[in-house]
Design an enzyme around this catalytic site. Structure first.
Site, PDB file in Angstrom:
ATOM      1  N   ARG A  58       0.906  -1.139   0.037  1.00 16.79           N
ATOM      2  CA  ARG A  58       0.255  -0.008  -0.087  1.00 16.79           C
ATOM      3  C   ARG A  58       0.829   1.402  -0.192  1.00 16.79           C
ATOM      4  NH1 ARG A  58      -2.836  -3.205   3.637  1.00 16.79           N
ATOM      5  NH2 ARG A  58      -4.860  -4.009   2.605  1.00 16.79           N
ATOM      6  N   LYS A 109       3.662  11.548 -11.475  1.00 15.99           N
ATOM      7  CA  LYS A 109       3.078  10.856 -12.123  1.00 15.99           C
ATOM      8  C   LYS A 109       3.612   9.495 -12.365  1.00 15.99           C
ATOM      9  CE  LYS A 109       0.355  13.722 -15.320  1.00 15.99           C
ATOM     10  NZ  LYS A 109       0.178  14.253 -16.458  1.00 15.99           N
ATOM     11  N   GLU A 114      11.844  18.542 -23.989  1.00 14.00           N
ATOM     12  CA  GLU A 114      11.098  18.973 -22.800  1.00 14.00           C
ATOM     13  C   GLU A 114      11.485  20.260 -22.298  1.00 14.00           C
ATOM     14  OE1 GLU A 114       8.261  17.445 -21.819  1.00 14.00           O
ATOM     15  OE2 GLU A 114       8.361  15.504 -22.693  1.00 14.00           O
ATOM     16  N   LYS A 145       8.073  23.347 -12.900  1.00 17.49           N
ATOM     17  CA  LYS A 145       7.124  22.026 -12.600  1.00 17.49           C
ATOM     18  C   LYS A 145       6.583  22.040 -11.225  1.00 17.49           C
ATOM     19  CE  LYS A 145       6.075  17.585 -13.693  1.00 17.49           C
ATOM     20  NZ  LYS A 145       6.271  16.156 -14.530  1.00 17.49           N
ATOM     21  N   GLU A 168      -3.982  17.378 -11.993  1.00 19.94           N
ATOM     22  CA  GLU A 168      -4.093  17.725 -13.492  1.00 19.94           C
ATOM     23  C   GLU A 168      -5.551  17.913 -13.707  1.00 19.94           C
ATOM     24  OE1 GLU A 168      -1.643  15.663 -16.405  1.00 19.94           O
ATOM     25  OE2 GLU A 168      -3.405  16.086 -18.041  1.00 19.94           O
ATOM     26  N   ARG A 202      -2.057  21.962 -14.799  1.00  9.99           N
ATOM     27  CA  ARG A 202      -1.107  20.893 -15.029  1.00  9.99           C
ATOM     28  C   ARG A 202      -1.443  20.499 -16.538  1.00  9.99           C
ATOM     29  NH1 ARG A 202       1.331  16.202 -11.335  1.00  9.99           N
ATOM     30  NH2 ARG A 202       2.662  15.450 -12.498  1.00  9.99           N
ATOM     31  N   ASN A 204       1.387  19.281 -20.921  1.00 10.79           N
ATOM     32  CA  ASN A 204       0.965  18.331 -22.094  1.00 10.79           C
ATOM     33  C   ASN A 204       1.124  19.199 -23.458  1.00 10.79           C
ATOM     34  OD1 ASN A 204       0.596  16.225 -20.305  1.00 10.79           O
ATOM     35  ND2 ASN A 204      -1.733  17.024 -20.195  1.00 10.79           N
ATOM     36  N   HIS A 244       2.187  17.525 -26.737  1.00 11.50           N
ATOM     37  CA  HIS A 244       1.758  16.038 -26.525  1.00 11.50           C
ATOM     38  C   HIS A 244       0.256  15.452 -27.264  1.00 11.50           C
ATOM     39  CE1 HIS A 244       4.487  16.676 -23.293  1.00 11.50           C
ATOM     40  NE2 HIS A 244       4.593  15.137 -23.029  1.00 11.50           N
ATOM     41  N   HIS A 287       1.721  12.585 -29.110  1.00 13.21           N
ATOM     42  CA  HIS A 287       1.247  11.484 -28.931  1.00 13.21           C
ATOM     43  C   HIS A 287       0.748  10.802 -29.979  1.00 13.21           C
ATOM     44  CE1 HIS A 287      -1.350   8.307 -26.981  1.00 13.21           C
ATOM     45  NE2 HIS A 287      -0.458   8.103 -26.404  1.00 13.21           N
ATOM     46  N   HIS A 295      10.244   9.522 -27.016  1.00 10.22           N
ATOM     47  CA  HIS A 295       9.064  10.414 -26.701  1.00 10.22           C
ATOM     48  C   HIS A 295       9.355  11.932 -26.942  1.00 10.22           C
ATOM     49  CE1 HIS A 295       5.697  11.698 -24.154  1.00 10.22           C
ATOM     50  NE2 HIS A 295       6.494  12.460 -23.278  1.00 10.22           N
TER      51      HIS A 295
HETATM   52  P1  NAD Z   1      14.278   6.018 -21.114  1.00  6.56           P
HETATM   53  O1  NAD Z   1      14.146   5.700 -19.488  1.00  6.56           O
HETATM   54  O2  NAD Z   1      13.810   4.823 -21.851  1.00  6.56           O
HETATM   55  O3  NAD Z   1      15.551   6.113 -21.099  1.00  6.56           O
HETATM   56  C1  NAD Z   1      16.319   6.438 -22.493  1.00  6.56           C
HETATM   57  C2  NAD Z   1      17.411   5.248 -22.714  1.00  6.56           C
HETATM   58  O4  NAD Z   1      18.704   5.887 -22.255  1.00  6.56           O
HETATM   59  C3  NAD Z   1      17.472   4.021 -22.372  1.00  6.56           C
HETATM   60  O5  NAD Z   1      17.697   2.980 -23.346  1.00  6.56           O
HETATM   61  C4  NAD Z   1      18.345   4.131 -21.076  1.00  6.56           C
HETATM   62  O6  NAD Z   1      18.782   2.567 -20.846  1.00  6.56           O
HETATM   63  C5  NAD Z   1      19.404   4.906 -21.662  1.00  6.56           C
HETATM   64  N1  NAD Z   1      19.944   5.662 -20.403  1.00  6.56           N
HETATM   65  C6  NAD Z   1      19.291   6.554 -19.676  1.00  6.56           C
HETATM   66  N2  NAD Z   1      20.182   7.084 -18.830  1.00  6.56           N
HETATM   67  C7  NAD Z   1      21.195   6.733 -19.233  1.00  6.56           C
HETATM   68  C8  NAD Z   1      22.323   7.485 -18.905  1.00  6.56           C
HETATM   69  N3  NAD Z   1      22.973   8.418 -17.952  1.00  6.56           N
HETATM   70  N4  NAD Z   1      23.579   7.087 -19.568  1.00  6.56           N
HETATM   71  C9  NAD Z   1      23.483   6.097 -20.644  1.00  6.56           C
HETATM   72  N5  NAD Z   1      22.332   5.651 -21.030  1.00  6.56           N
HETATM   73  C10 NAD Z   1      21.163   5.902 -20.290  1.00  6.56           C
HETATM   74  O7  NAD Z   1      13.559   7.217 -21.622  1.00  6.56           O
HETATM   75  P2  NAD Z   1      13.223   8.569 -20.942  1.00  6.56           P
HETATM   76  O8  NAD Z   1      13.165   9.351 -22.424  1.00  6.56           O
HETATM   77  O9  NAD Z   1      14.142   8.897 -19.872  1.00  6.56           O
HETATM   78  O10 NAD Z   1      11.860   8.307 -20.526  1.00  6.56           O
HETATM   79  C11 NAD Z   1      10.919   8.022 -21.380  1.00  6.56           C
HETATM   80  C12 NAD Z   1       9.344   7.825 -20.398  1.00  6.56           C
HETATM   81  O11 NAD Z   1       9.012   8.424 -19.499  1.00  6.56           O
HETATM   82  C13 NAD Z   1       8.352   7.223 -21.380  1.00  6.56           C
HETATM   83  O12 NAD Z   1       7.620   6.080 -20.688  1.00  6.56           O
HETATM   84  C14 NAD Z   1       7.247   8.249 -20.782  1.00  6.56           C
HETATM   85  O13 NAD Z   1       5.947   7.873 -20.824  1.00  6.56           O
HETATM   86  C15 NAD Z   1       7.630   8.793 -19.608  1.00  6.56           C
HETATM   87  N6  NAD Z   1       7.308  10.087 -18.905  1.00  6.56           N
HETATM   88  C16 NAD Z   1       6.659  10.242 -17.676  1.00  6.56           C
HETATM   89  C17 NAD Z   1       6.620  11.574 -17.297  1.00  6.56           C
HETATM   90  C18 NAD Z   1       5.966  11.767 -15.946  1.00  6.56           C
HETATM   91  O14 NAD Z   1       5.553  12.630 -15.555  1.00  6.56           O
HETATM   92  N7  NAD Z   1       5.824  10.646 -15.170  1.00  6.56           N
HETATM   93  C19 NAD Z   1       7.087  12.599 -18.174  1.00  6.56           C
HETATM   94  C20 NAD Z   1       7.342  12.443 -19.274  1.00  6.56           C
HETATM   95  C21 NAD Z   1       7.681  11.106 -19.745  1.00  6.56           C
HETATM   96  N1  GLY Z   2       4.655  15.237 -17.598  1.00 11.86           N
HETATM   97  C1  GLY Z   2       3.384  15.773 -17.439  1.00 11.86           C
HETATM   98  C2  GLY Z   2       3.028  16.026 -16.036  1.00 11.86           C
HETATM   99  O1  GLY Z   2       3.913  15.512 -15.207  1.00 11.86           O
HETATM  100  O2  GLY Z   2       2.032  16.279 -15.978  1.00 11.86           O
END
Ligand code: NAD
Ligand code: GLY
Length: 379
Positions: free
Chosen positions: A126, A148, A190, A241, A251, A255, A259, A262, A266, A279
């Site tokens: 939990r 998120k 971003e 942020k 959101e 918030r 997006n 997006h 998307h 992304h």
């Molecule tokens: P990711 O986590 O897949 O990382 C990208 C690549 O870089 C991977 O292959 C990873 O192994 C590599 N990598 C990461 N750090 C590294 C480093 N320091 N050195 C070498 N390699 C490294 O991708 P991302 O772009 O960080 O995240 C994308 C994800 O984030 C998506 O799933 C998206 O939906 C999510 N997201 C979430 C939010 C949120 O608010 N929670 C916001 C934006 C995106």
């Molecule tokens: N990445 C969008 C949010 O955190 O709301």
């Protein structure tokens, strides 16, 4: 590698107030840093194979030194890891390692690991505290902050999740040195987003930085010097942020500006089966399309639209894939989960640093923007 700089930004939400610590060469001291906020305990450290190869053992050793009992789970990585199946495997690892309610879960990696480990932390017993150690630029400026957390469902991305704020975020800019250049540029997208939606000065500083030379590599420019320029931009993004999330954690309204880009972005990702764009790249295309749509609607002066698109061009986003057509993108648009009633809602810029939520723009204008993008005339 000694600790060099550590800035603190406080994020205040109804659920929790927590610090985001940002610096260079701080990860080797992560055990000491975490122990100033949370008691030593059993810990599940979740990472992916690329990140763990560089920083896994460094974090494990630092945690052990401060009395934590860390267990490392190294995943293959990639979007497919954001699944209930992987979450379930992590629950098993946590149970087998004897993690009880006093335990913490640490995410070491990009947004994939952060969203997944955050989701596991939100639901295991939990809820146990989560520490985010973002290692991509995207995760530093966006996904590690704001709570998120989610896994994907076969019917769509991020559909199973929660708003679950971390206990602590520690971002070490030095980890970006090993990040592939394409991923770095996707994260910059971003960062540019914050300038467009909220901070004209940040946008203008990014313009100065990204137009600093020909044959330009943003990663080299930002990381091959002792400058703290990038770190200051990351901090500014986290502050923005934090301001947004503290006013609208779940959101309901404000918030949604996060997006920006997006809705189109998307649709591009979905229209290409989530296999073509990173992304942040899709978001860059989406922001350029949103700026163009705002100009066509007459709510953004054309010179601002041109500046937004010119800056996004500096990210070297791959061109639209040959097979992608207008129909693929418009179909994907209508699955957008931010849809209100029958009309799509777009976050559109009205000036540098300002946006509006625009309901149901005329379909012919949306199609014109998509066609301009697909013809290679936009980005
Ligand atoms: P990711 O986590 O897949 O990382 C990208 C690549 O870089 C991977 O292959 C990873 O192994 C590599 N990598 C990461 N750090 C590294 C480093 N320091 N050195 C070498 N390699 C490294 O991708 P991302 O772009 O960080 O995240 C994308 C994800 O984030 C998506 O799933 C998206 O939906 C999510 N997201 C979430 C939010 C949120 O608010 N929670 C916001 C934006 C995106
Ligand atoms: N990445 C969008 C949010 O955190 O709301």
């Amino acid at each position: 590698m000694g600790e060099k700089i550590l800035y603190k930004v406080k994020i205040r939400t109804e659920q929790k107030t927590y610090p985001v610590l940002l610096g260079k060469k701080v990860l080797n001291n992560v055990g000491r840093i975490i122990s100033s906020y949370l008691p030593a305990c059993r810990t599940l450290l979740v990472s992916d194979k690329n990140v763990a190869a560089h920083y896994g053992e460094m974090c494990m050793e630092s945690l052990r030194k401060r009395g934590f009992q860390p267990f490392l789970e190294v995943l293959e990585g990639g979007e497919k890891e954001k699944s209930l199946a992987t979450a379930s495997a992590l629950y098993s690892s946590a149970l087998e390692a004897g993690l009880d309610r006093s335990a913490i879960i640490i995410a070491l990696g990009g947004g994939v690991i952060g969203d997944l480990a955050g989701f596991v932390a939100a639901t295991y017993l939990r809820g146990v505290p989560c520490v985010q150690l973002p290692t991509t630029l995207l995760a530093m400026v966006d996904s590690s902050v704001g709570g998120k957390v989610a896994v994907n469902h076969p019917l769509g991305k991020n559909l199973i999740g929660a708003f679950y704020q971390p206990a602590l975020v520690v971002a070490d800019q030095s980890t970006l040195i090993t990040l592939p250049e394409r991923e770095f540029n996707a994260g910059l997208s971003e960062l540019i987003k914050y300038g467009i939606i909220r901070d004209k000065t940040l946008f203008e500083k990014l313009e100065l930085s990204l137009f600093a030379g020909k044959n330009f590599s943003p990663k080299k420019y930002f990381l091959e010097s002792n400058s703290t320029r990038l770190l200051k931009y990351i901090i500014r993004a986290v502050i923005i942020k934090g301001e947004i999330v503290s006013q609208d954690e779940r959101e309901k309204d404000l918030r949604r500006i996060l997006n920006f880009g997006h809705t189109f972005g998307h649709a591009l990702e979905a229209g290409t089966g989530f296999r073509y764009y990173l992304h942040g790249e899709a978001v860059a295309c989406g922001m350029a399309m949103a700026a163009r749509l705002a100009v066509l609607l007459g709510i953004l002066e054309p010179p601002f639209g041109q500046r937004i698109i010119a800056l996004l061009k500096r990210l070297h986003v791959p061109p639209p894939p040959g097979g992608l057509n207008l129909n693929d993108v418009t179909e994907a648009l209508f699955y957008d989960k931010k849809k209100e009633g029958d009309g799509l809602v777009f976050i559109l810029p009205t000036a540098l640093g300002q946006t509006t939520a625009f309901k149901a723009p005329p379909a012919p204008l949306i199609e014109r923007v998509i066609e301009e993008y697909l013809d290679g005339g936009l980005l």
